[in-house]
Design an enzyme around this catalytic site. Structure first.
Site, PDB file in Angstrom:
ATOM      1  N   PRO A 197      42.997 -30.570  32.344  1.00  0.00           N
ATOM      2  CG  PRO A 197      44.050 -29.891  34.303  1.00  0.00           C
ATOM      3  CD  PRO A 197      42.860 -29.602  33.425  1.00  0.00           C
ATOM      4  CD  GLU A 198      40.831 -35.315  29.633  1.00  0.00           C
ATOM      5  OE1 GLU A 198      40.527 -36.306  30.310  1.00  0.00           O
ATOM      6  OE2 GLU A 198      39.991 -34.560  29.111  1.00  0.00           O
TER       7      GLU A 198
END
Ligand SMILES: [Zn+2]
Length: 270
Positions: free
Chosen positions: A2-3
């Site tokens: 997840p960014e």
């Protein structure tokens, strides 16, 4: 992984379900994730009202009067709000149950995520030395120009340094540099103010667009309401080594910078 856009998407998805709700209890199915879960999480959270759910860099904070639960999704973590009787699956490590009968469930197969505690009025050490948020006004070309003077590191490594600006991961750094026409290997201290202005705009454009679309995806991710939270994003350079530049048609080059794969166009990026 997840960014920042996925974490922000998670925050926005959770907010209407959590904000203002009172916490009933905390169930820890293991004592640690990436790090031990501090005892305050179990001791302090029950009975507290969630005043807000905030994001700082890729951390989520559940704010209460007693303090904040500090969450990071790591490589593979996900948070969902579920009915209280939802069966527990493998890797469901933490439940924070709410007084309305639902629960916030943290699942993390690889356990690179964390659940920590930030006492009220303090800033956790993990958050202390972070640079500005990329979408805040404090982050702009003048800021990047000022911080980069005298630095010989490649501009891509500079842009990915969390002390300079948070949340610009490998994908977004590569794409922003392409959009701004800056070669990733160029020394950070030798990029002009005008080009840093283009770069700051590119970072804001690309991250803002990804958040609007619900985050990009390279990996399965479950959003708070159970729907896929990552969307395919049109990538101009990331993961396209050996393919044709979308702008000029020349073959994209690649190298490693700080052990991260980097792809760029030697013609469009100088
Ligand atoms: Zn090109």
């Amino acid at each position: 992984m997840p960014e920042l856009p996925e974490v922000e998407t998670t925050r926005r998805g959770l907010e209407p379900h959590l904000q203002g709700r009172r916490i009933h209890g905390v169930i820890l199915r293991r004592p640690d994730l990436r790090w031990p879960i501090p005892p305050e999480v179990e001791r302090e959270l029950p009975g507290q009202r969630i005043a807000a759910i905030r994001r700082r860099a890729k951390y989520l904070l559940l704010d209460t009067d007693a303090g904040s639960a500090l969450l990071h999704l790591g490589m593979s973590g996900s948070l969902r709000v579920l009915p209280g009787d939802t069966p527990v699956r493998t890797h469901d490590h933490v439940d924070i149950s709410l007084e309305d009968g639902r629960l916030l469930r943290f699942n993390d197969p690889r356990r690179f995520g964390c659940l920590l505690w930030q006492p009220s009025g303090e800033t956790h050490e993990l958050l202390r030395d972070l640079g500005p948020e990329p979408l805040d006004d404090a982050f702009d070309g003048d800021y990047l120009f000022a911080r980069s003077r005298g630095r010989s590191a490649p501009v891509k490594a500079f842009l990915m340094d969390q002390r300079i600006v948070v949340g610009v991961g490998n994908i977004y750094a590569a794409e922003s540099l392409f959009m701004a026409g800056i070669g990733p290997l160029r020394e950070a201290g030798k990029v002009s103010r005008e080009r840093y202005q283009r770069l700051a705009m590119a970072v804001k454009d690309i991250l803002g667009h990804a958040i609007t679309r619900g985050g990009t995806t390279l990996r399965d991710f479950i959003s708070p309401d159970g729907a896929p939270g990552y969307f395919e994003q049109e990538l101009s350079v990331y993961g396209r080594e050996g393919e044709a530049c979308v702008r000029c048609g020349r073959v994209l080059r690649h190298a490693s910078i700080g052990q991260r794969a980097t792809v760029w166009c030697g013609h469009c990026q100088r």
